[in-house]
Scaffold this motif. Structure first.
Motif, PDB file in Angstrom:
ATOM      1  N   ILE A   1       0.835  -1.207   0.000  1.00 36.49           N
ATOM      2  CA  ILE A   1       0.000   0.000   0.000  1.00 36.49           C
ATOM      3  C   ILE A   1       0.865   1.251   0.000  1.00 36.49           C
ATOM      4  O   ILE A   1       0.610   2.203  -0.759  1.00 36.49           O
TER       5      ILE A   1
ATOM      6  N   ARG B   1       0.819   4.041  -2.946  1.00 35.56           N
ATOM      7  CA  ARG B   1       0.459   5.425  -2.617  1.00 35.56           C
ATOM      8  C   ARG B   1       1.584   6.390  -2.971  1.00 35.56           C
ATOM      9  O   ARG B   1       1.331   7.507  -3.454  1.00 35.56           O
TER      10      ARG B   1
ATOM     11  N   ARG C   1      -9.618  -8.992  -1.048  1.00 34.68           N
ATOM     12  CA  ARG C   1      -9.316  -7.700  -0.420  1.00 34.68           C
ATOM     13  C   ARG C   1      -8.362  -6.940  -1.330  1.00 34.68           C
ATOM     14  O   ARG C   1      -7.353  -7.489  -1.799  1.00 34.68           O
TER      15      ARG C   1
ATOM     16  N   TRP D   1      -6.569  -2.876  -2.423  1.00 32.59           N
ATOM     17  CA  TRP D   1      -6.360  -1.445  -2.195  1.00 32.59           C
ATOM     18  C   TRP D   1      -6.968  -0.728  -3.388  1.00 32.59           C
ATOM     19  O   TRP D   1      -6.552  -0.938  -4.535  1.00 32.59           O
ATOM     20  N   ASP D   2      -7.993   0.083  -3.138  1.00 26.36           N
ATOM     21  CA  ASP D   2      -8.674   0.834  -4.186  1.00 26.36           C
ATOM     22  C   ASP D   2      -7.965   2.171  -4.345  1.00 26.36           C
ATOM     23  O   ASP D   2      -8.023   3.031  -3.462  1.00 26.36           O
ATOM     24  N   ARG D   3      -7.292   2.368  -5.470  1.00 27.42           N
ATOM     25  CA  ARG D   3      -6.492   3.577  -5.674  1.00 27.42           C
ATOM     26  C   ARG D   3      -7.359   4.812  -5.896  1.00 27.42           C
ATOM     27  O   ARG D   3      -6.885   5.933  -5.706  1.00 27.42           O
TER      28      ARG D   3
ATOM     29  N   GLU E   1     -10.553   5.262  -4.377  1.00 28.42           N
ATOM     30  CA  GLU E   1     -11.153   5.610  -3.085  1.00 28.42           C
ATOM     31  C   GLU E   1     -10.115   5.703  -1.967  1.00 28.42           C
ATOM     32  O   GLU E   1     -10.444   6.116  -0.849  1.00 28.42           O
ATOM     33  N   GLN E   2      -8.869   5.305  -2.258  1.00 26.45           N
ATOM     34  CA  GLN E   2      -7.770   5.400  -1.285  1.00 26.45           C
ATOM     35  C   GLN E   2      -8.093   4.659   0.016  1.00 26.45           C
ATOM     36  O   GLN E   2      -7.919   5.176   1.121  1.00 26.45           O
ATOM     37  N   ARG E   3      -8.547   3.423  -0.134  1.00 32.20           N
ATOM     38  CA  ARG E   3      -8.853   2.620   1.050  1.00 32.20           C
ATOM     39  C   ARG E   3      -8.832   1.143   0.690  1.00 32.20           C
ATOM     40  O   ARG E   3      -8.927   0.768  -0.493  1.00 32.20           O
ATOM     41  N   VAL E   4      -8.730   0.323   1.734  1.00 31.73           N
ATOM     42  CA  VAL E   4      -8.843  -1.123   1.557  1.00 31.73           C
ATOM     43  C   VAL E   4     -10.317  -1.484   1.446  1.00 31.73           C
ATOM     44  O   VAL E   4     -11.138  -1.039   2.239  1.00 31.73           O
ATOM     45  N   ARG E   5     -10.646  -2.303   0.451  1.00 33.37           N
ATOM     46  CA  ARG E   5     -12.022  -2.738   0.249  1.00 33.37           C
ATOM     47  C   ARG E   5     -12.069  -4.257   0.154  1.00 33.37           C
ATOM     48  O   ARG E   5     -11.083  -4.898  -0.236  1.00 33.37           O
TER      49      ARG E   5
ATOM     50  N   HIS F   1      -7.543  -1.533  -8.802  1.00 33.49           N
ATOM     51  CA  HIS F   1      -7.576  -2.380  -7.613  1.00 33.49           C
ATOM     52  C   HIS F   1      -6.279  -3.187  -7.516  1.00 33.49           C
ATOM     53  O   HIS F   1      -5.964  -3.963  -8.414  1.00 33.49           O
TER      54      HIS F   1
END
Length: 370
Positions: A33, A37, A143, A145-147, A149-153, A187
């Motif tokens: 992550i 980022r 699972r 990392w959504d680049r 939405e900047q969060r783990v989904r 993703h």
């Protein structure tokens, strides 16, 4: 987290590709992550690499950050004879090691996917499949990392839009808003969770050649170890198990997907094949597919368009078809990415000229187009 620069030819099974601007090896989920980022914050192009078995990278390399995912871990949150086995796997785990482990543990559902190179995190992207199984049949959730939405989904199987060699994950990587030759996944896969069955027997054998090799009928079940062994034998005979000494395995496996077509288009293909090969020649193979479509064989089309096993290889070209399987484009030891693309274009255009069917490449082309 380690940084360095190596040619991508060293990190891909096709063994072509120049160096990236920056290479980051991520050993933990947090490092994956952080690296993604950092690239996004810097506005750099991003390429995520696992086993490198589905990539053909340009000779000039990649003008951005490559994140090499080397995360490890297999966890079993739940196991029972009634509810099955839930297995959560880090994206960087080698896929065939997971399959071997599942067979040893008596977890059924992925045994027919033995011998496929690459990492576990790549399997849901492509909906990897072989010998009658697809990962879509056993994946419960992924699972990521959504680049955006900047969060783990957590994406459940119903969210992933699985179809033949396709998923929402792949669509977000090579969708209509992505320039040709560019790879930019929305993703980034962190873990994949599977629902497997606690049994020493395989799932019903669904592939004719595999059933024949095992000496059983289609639909029969056999011990997991026997199923895995038979699959590996089938794959080795086609040059589809990695072997550094065998240039037939210096490839991305099947380079083209099997064409999906409407029944009317298949009828037109049959007519064209009869005109080319003669009315008594075998007709193109056909298999049922979703949404009223029919699937035919890319390998058959390539062969009948006069691209035989060893095409280019036997003439001493640096890239050629495998001597064992017409669907594999191979690096004979000194091929460039451009050599591979030129061969792929030759085969694709030759099949289209012969049969009116345009083959679609299965591996992702980075900095390259057909």
């Amino acid at each position: 987290m380690a940084e360095g620069v190596r040619p991508l030819a060293e990190l891909t099974t096709m063994r072509v590709g120049g160096p990236p601007r920056r290479l980051v090896t991520a050993d933990t989920e947090a490092e994956v992550i952080d690296a993604v980022r950092a690239a996004d914050d810097a506005g750099e192009p991003l390429l995520v690499v696992g086993g490198g078995s589905n990539l053909v990278v340009a000779d000039g390399g990649f003008p951005g950050t490559v994140v090499l995912v080397r995360t490890r871990g297999i966890e079993v949150p739940h196991e029972s004879s009634c509810g099955g086995v839930s297995v959560s796997v880090a994206a960087g785990e080698t896929w065939d090691d997971l399959v071997a482990h599942a067979c040893e543990q008596g977890w059924s559902g992925i045994e027919a996917l033995s011998g496929i190179p690459g990492s576990t995190g790549a399997t849901p992207v492509q909906n990897v499949g072989a010998y009658g199984q697809e990962v879509a049949q056993t994946i419960a959730q992924v699972r990521v990392w959504d680049r955006v939405e900047q969060r783990v989904r957590t994406l459940f199987a119903s969210d992933l839009g699985f179809s033949y060699r396709h998923s929402v994950l792949k669509e977000s990587m090579v969708g209509p808003d992505v320039a040709p030759g560019t790879v930019t996944p929305r993703h980034v896969v962190l873990t994949v969770s599977f629902s497997l069955r606690p049994t020493e027997l395989s799932q019903p054998i669904g592939y004719a050649a595999l059933a024949e090799g095992l000496g059983v009928q289609l639909g029969d079940r056999v011990p997991l170890g026997e199923a895995r062994g038979a699959v590996l034998e089938q794959r080795r005979s086609r040059g589809m198990v990695l072997d550094a000494q065998d240039h037939d395995t210096w490839s991305c496996g099947s380079f083209f997907t099997n064409p999906l077509m409407a029944p009317a288009d298949l009828a037109a293909l049959r007519e064209r094949a009869a005109q080319r090969l003669g009315p008594d020649a075998p007709a193109p193979p056909e298999y049922p597919a979703d949404h009223g479509q029919v699937k035919t064989s890319a390998a058959w089309l390539i062969d009948k368009a006069d691209f035989r096993k060893g095409h280019g290889t036997l003439a001493g070209r640096p890239a050629g078809l495998s001597t064992k399987h017409t669907l594999a484009l191979t690096n004979r030891g000194g091929a460039s990415a451009q050599d591979v693309v030129e061969l792929a274009r030759e085969v694709r255009d030759g099949v289209e000229s012969a049969f009116g069917v345009r083959l679609v490449n299965e591996p992702v082309l980075v900095g390259l187009t057909l």
